[in-house]
Design a protein around this motif. Sequence first.
Motif, PDB file in Angstrom:
ATOM      1  N   MET A 186      45.528  14.406  19.013  1.00  0.00           N
ATOM      2  CA  MET A 186      46.855  14.862  19.420  1.00  0.00           C
ATOM      3  C   MET A 186      47.917  14.323  18.474  1.00  0.00           C
ATOM      4  SD  MET A 186      49.941  14.108  20.932  1.00  0.00           S
ATOM      5  CE  MET A 186      49.720  12.549  21.816  1.00  0.00           C
ATOM      6  N   VAL A 187      47.770  13.067  18.072  1.00  0.00           N
ATOM      7  CA  VAL A 187      48.737  12.447  17.165  1.00  0.00           C
ATOM      8  C   VAL A 187      48.736  13.167  15.812  1.00  0.00           C
ATOM      9  CG1 VAL A 187      49.310  10.349  15.894  1.00  0.00           C
ATOM     10  CG2 VAL A 187      48.617  10.200  18.288  1.00  0.00           C
ATOM     11  N   GLU A 188      47.557  13.484  15.330  1.00  0.00           N
ATOM     12  CA  GLU A 188      47.463  14.175  14.043  1.00  0.00           C
ATOM     13  C   GLU A 188      48.052  15.582  14.128  1.00  0.00           C
ATOM     14  OE1 GLU A 188      46.721  13.012  11.165  1.00  0.00           O
ATOM     15  OE2 GLU A 188      46.269  11.035  11.977  1.00  0.00           O
ATOM     16  N   ARG A 189      47.861  16.227  15.259  1.00  0.00           N
ATOM     17  CA  ARG A 189      48.420  17.566  15.428  1.00  0.00           C
ATOM     18  C   ARG A 189      49.944  17.497  15.446  1.00  0.00           C
ATOM     19  NH1 ARG A 189      49.245  21.113  20.399  1.00  0.00           N
ATOM     20  NH2 ARG A 189      49.558  23.172  19.514  1.00  0.00           N
ATOM     21  N   LEU A 190      50.482  16.484  16.120  1.00  0.00           N
ATOM     22  CA  LEU A 190      51.924  16.299  16.175  1.00  0.00           C
ATOM     23  C   LEU A 190      52.480  16.095  14.768  1.00  0.00           C
ATOM     24  CD1 LEU A 190      54.584  15.779  17.697  1.00  0.00           C
ATOM     25  CD2 LEU A 190      53.851  13.402  17.966  1.00  0.00           C
ATOM     26  N   TYR A 191      51.795  15.290  13.984  1.00  0.00           N
ATOM     27  CA  TYR A 191      52.223  15.025  12.619  1.00  0.00           C
ATOM     28  C   TYR A 191      52.210  16.303  11.788  1.00  0.00           C
ATOM     29  CZ  TYR A 191      52.137  12.989   7.913  1.00  0.00           C
ATOM     30  OH  TYR A 191      52.410  12.678   6.597  1.00  0.00           O
ATOM     31  N   SER A 192      51.180  17.104  11.934  1.00  0.00           N
ATOM     32  CA  SER A 192      51.062  18.361  11.191  1.00  0.00           C
ATOM     33  C   SER A 192      52.165  19.340  11.584  1.00  0.00           C
ATOM     34  CB  SER A 192      49.688  19.000  11.449  1.00  0.00           C
ATOM     35  OG  SER A 192      48.659  18.176  10.988  1.00  0.00           O
ATOM     36  N   GLU A 193      52.489  19.369  12.880  1.00  0.00           N
ATOM     37  CA  GLU A 193      53.530  20.273  13.357  1.00  0.00           C
ATOM     38  C   GLU A 193      54.886  19.909  12.778  1.00  0.00           C
ATOM     39  OE1 GLU A 193      53.139  19.899  17.549  1.00  0.00           O
ATOM     40  OE2 GLU A 193      51.485  21.318  17.699  1.00  0.00           O
ATOM     41  N   VAL A 194      55.188  18.618  12.742  1.00  0.00           N
ATOM     42  CA  VAL A 194      56.478  18.185  12.205  1.00  0.00           C
ATOM     43  C   VAL A 194      56.581  18.526  10.729  1.00  0.00           C
ATOM     44  CG1 VAL A 194      57.983  16.204  11.807  1.00  0.00           C
ATOM     45  CG2 VAL A 194      56.686  16.350  13.913  1.00  0.00           C
ATOM     46  N   ARG A 195      55.482  18.387  10.008  1.00  0.00           N
ATOM     47  CA  ARG A 195      55.498  18.730   8.582  1.00  0.00           C
ATOM     48  C   ARG A 195      55.812  20.204   8.381  1.00  0.00           C
ATOM     49  NH1 ARG A 195      50.370  16.772   5.400  1.00  0.00           N
ATOM     50  NH2 ARG A 195      51.614  17.766   3.767  1.00  0.00           N
ATOM     51  N   LEU A 196      55.273  21.056   9.253  1.00  0.00           N
ATOM     52  CA  LEU A 196      55.528  22.486   9.140  1.00  0.00           C
ATOM     53  C   LEU A 196      57.010  22.799   9.335  1.00  0.00           C
ATOM     54  CD1 LEU A 196      54.560  25.374   8.816  1.00  0.00           C
ATOM     55  CD2 LEU A 196      53.982  25.398  11.245  1.00  0.00           C
ATOM     56  N   LEU A 197      57.670  22.012  10.164  1.00  0.00           N
ATOM     57  CA  LEU A 197      59.080  22.251  10.452  1.00  0.00           C
ATOM     58  C   LEU A 197      59.962  22.080   9.212  1.00  0.00           C
ATOM     59  CD1 LEU A 197      59.356  20.455  13.917  1.00  0.00           C
ATOM     60  CD2 LEU A 197      59.385  22.901  13.486  1.00  0.00           C
ATOM     61  N   ARG A 198      59.427  21.418   8.206  1.00  0.00           N
ATOM     62  CA  ARG A 198      60.203  21.236   6.977  1.00  0.00           C
ATOM     63  C   ARG A 198      60.506  22.565   6.303  1.00  0.00           C
ATOM     64  NH1 ARG A 198      57.245  16.741   3.379  1.00  0.00           N
ATOM     65  NH2 ARG A 198      59.089  17.099   2.092  1.00  0.00           N
ATOM     66  N   SER A 199      59.693  23.575   6.575  1.00  0.00           N
ATOM     67  CA  SER A 199      59.863  24.876   5.922  1.00  0.00           C
ATOM     68  C   SER A 199      60.908  25.757   6.594  1.00  0.00           C
ATOM     69  CB  SER A 199      58.525  25.618   5.877  1.00  0.00           C
ATOM     70  OG  SER A 199      58.108  25.947   7.197  1.00  0.00           O
ATOM     71  N   LEU A 200      61.426  25.325   7.737  1.00  0.00           N
ATOM     72  CA  LEU A 200      62.385  26.151   8.466  1.00  0.00           C
ATOM     73  C   LEU A 200      63.744  26.163   7.772  1.00  0.00           C
ATOM     74  CD1 LEU A 200      61.650  25.097  12.172  1.00  0.00           C
ATOM     75  CD2 LEU A 200      60.651  26.969  10.849  1.00  0.00           C
ATOM     76  N   THR A 201      64.305  27.365   7.630  1.00  0.00           N
ATOM     77  CA  THR A 201      65.631  27.501   7.018  1.00  0.00           C
ATOM     78  C   THR A 201      66.463  28.475   7.841  1.00  0.00           C
ATOM     79  OG1 THR A 201      64.754  29.243   5.572  1.00  0.00           O
ATOM     80  CG2 THR A 201      64.846  27.004   4.684  1.00  0.00           C
ATOM     81  N   ASN A 202      67.401  27.945   8.585  1.00  0.00           N
ATOM     82  CA  ASN A 202      68.282  28.771   9.402  1.00  0.00           C
ATOM     83  C   ASN A 202      69.563  27.989   9.656  1.00  0.00           C
ATOM     84  OD1 ASN A 202      69.251  29.574  12.401  1.00  0.00           O
ATOM     85  ND2 ASN A 202      68.291  31.344  11.444  1.00  0.00           N
ATOM     86  N   LYS A 203      70.699  28.662   9.573  1.00  0.00           N
ATOM     87  CA  LYS A 203      71.966  27.957   9.687  1.00  0.00           C
ATOM     88  C   LYS A 203      72.233  27.408  11.089  1.00  0.00           C
ATOM     89  CE  LYS A 203      74.558  32.263  10.343  1.00  0.00           C
ATOM     90  NZ  LYS A 203      75.577  33.141   9.734  1.00  0.00           N
ATOM     91  N   ASN A 204      71.449  27.837  12.076  1.00  0.00           N
ATOM     92  CA  ASN A 204      71.609  27.320  13.427  1.00  0.00           C
ATOM     93  C   ASN A 204      70.518  26.318  13.805  1.00  0.00           C
ATOM     94  OD1 ASN A 204      72.646  30.594  14.107  1.00  0.00           O
ATOM     95  ND2 ASN A 204      74.008  28.829  14.244  1.00  0.00           N
ATOM     96  N   ILE A 205      69.772  25.847  12.791  1.00  0.00           N
ATOM     97  CA  ILE A 205      68.734  24.840  12.998  1.00  0.00           C
ATOM     98  C   ILE A 205      69.012  23.660  12.073  1.00  0.00           C
ATOM     99  CG2 ILE A 205      66.274  24.313  12.846  1.00  0.00           C
ATOM    100  CD1 ILE A 205      66.868  26.310  15.028  1.00  0.00           C
ATOM    101  N   ILE A 206      68.997  22.446  12.610  1.00  0.00           N
ATOM    102  CA  ILE A 206      69.212  21.263  11.785  1.00  0.00           C
ATOM    103  C   ILE A 206      68.061  21.113  10.794  1.00  0.00           C
ATOM    104  CG2 ILE A 206      69.087  18.733  11.873  1.00  0.00           C
ATOM    105  CD1 ILE A 206      71.048  18.735  14.089  1.00  0.00           C
ATOM    106  N   SER A 207      68.391  20.877   9.547  1.00  0.00           N
ATOM    107  CA  SER A 207      67.389  20.797   8.482  1.00  0.00           C
ATOM    108  C   SER A 207      66.566  19.512   8.568  1.00  0.00           C
ATOM    109  CB  SER A 207      68.076  20.862   7.116  1.00  0.00           C
ATOM    110  OG  SER A 207      68.754  22.092   6.951  1.00  0.00           O
ATOM    111  N   LEU A 208      65.290  19.660   8.286  1.00  0.00           N
ATOM    112  CA  LEU A 208      64.367  18.532   8.248  1.00  0.00           C
ATOM    113  C   LEU A 208      64.038  18.248   6.792  1.00  0.00           C
ATOM    114  CD1 LEU A 208      62.562  16.636   9.998  1.00  0.00           C
ATOM    115  CD2 LEU A 208      60.782  18.369   9.821  1.00  0.00           C
ATOM    116  N   TYR A 209      64.283  17.006   6.334  1.00  0.00           N
ATOM    117  CA  TYR A 209      64.151  16.685   4.917  1.00  0.00           C
ATOM    118  C   TYR A 209      62.845  15.996   4.532  1.00  0.00           C
ATOM    119  CZ  TYR A 209      69.214  17.540   4.961  1.00  0.00           C
ATOM    120  OH  TYR A 209      70.457  18.092   5.128  1.00  0.00           O
ATOM    121  N   ASN A 210      62.377  15.114   5.375  1.00  0.00           N
ATOM    122  CA  ASN A 210      61.183  14.359   5.004  1.00  0.00           C
ATOM    123  C   ASN A 210      60.436  13.899   6.251  1.00  0.00           C
ATOM    124  OD1 ASN A 210      59.340  13.163   3.279  1.00  0.00           O
ATOM    125  ND2 ASN A 210      60.481  11.245   3.110  1.00  0.00           N
TER     126      ASN A 210
END
Length: 297
Positions: free
Chosen positions: A69-93
């Motif tokens: 579960m921990v590894e899946r959570l980590y993988s999910e957060v990494r995927l969020l780095r690719s999100l680009t939308n002006k109504n979503i706070i950017s994830l940098y690292n």
Amino acid sequence: MKPSVVHDSSDKDAEPFVEIDPTGRYGRYNELLGSGAVKKVYRAFDQEEGIEVAWNQVKLRNLSNDLAMVERLYSEVRLLRSLTNKNIISLYNVWRDEDRDTLNFITERVPEETPTRLHESAQEMVQADLKGLHYLHTHEPCIIHRDLNCSNVFVNGNIGQVKIGDLGLAAIVGKSHSAHSILGTPEFMAPELYEEDYTEMVDIYSYGMCVLEMVTLEIPYSECDSVAKIYKKVSSGVRPQALKKVKDEEVKAFIEKCLAQPRARPSTAELLKDSFFDGIDDDNDDDENVYDDCGSS
């Protein structure tokens, strides 16, 4: 990595960092900006851009002993780095600190406070929040926020921009649009979340609760003095007392749509077409598919 490292500055009295990311770019201060269901957010500094950012930290030992579960959570957060939308706070690292047993991610820091009430531009603010949610739900794969509440919706008053934050614990789901595990803020959690079998419709419920809080200036179910009592009311379909304080019937009807049973809740696309938003000048032509249906069941 040892604390008390000062960022590049000619000021000898510069505030020390208590932690630095593996790249050496971001430094965390000890000042706490806020905390969510399972994480804390600290003030931090981007030494390359020379701006303040937010350092989000999850203590993994508080979540589960399930390594998968921990590894899946980590993988999910990494995927969020690719999100680009002006109504979503950017994830940098994003990175995992093995020594401290923490998951860390750096996000942009919106300079203003979270919304606390509806004002003259209330409909625009609520609509912008919904557009951010629509972007998540129509992403491939679909992204469920799971912890949407007013403390995660940020408004930059200088430019009137609304952004959804606290995406670190979002769920990435496949074509089935089904997710599992209980995470969230009790007052805003849809009843099916407790059953650990849900779709992106849980975000619609939470969104309705956000609108309710902005209208009444009251956290939903504030009449309850324990999580157990909140759960009992939510699972029984008992609405928060704050809903009775909503005098505007149109607003009340809009909130009720969001709080309906999962299959009866409208999708983000359907809500964006709601008469509640009639009269708003939509100057966001760059949101090409903002009214496309997200295919929720």
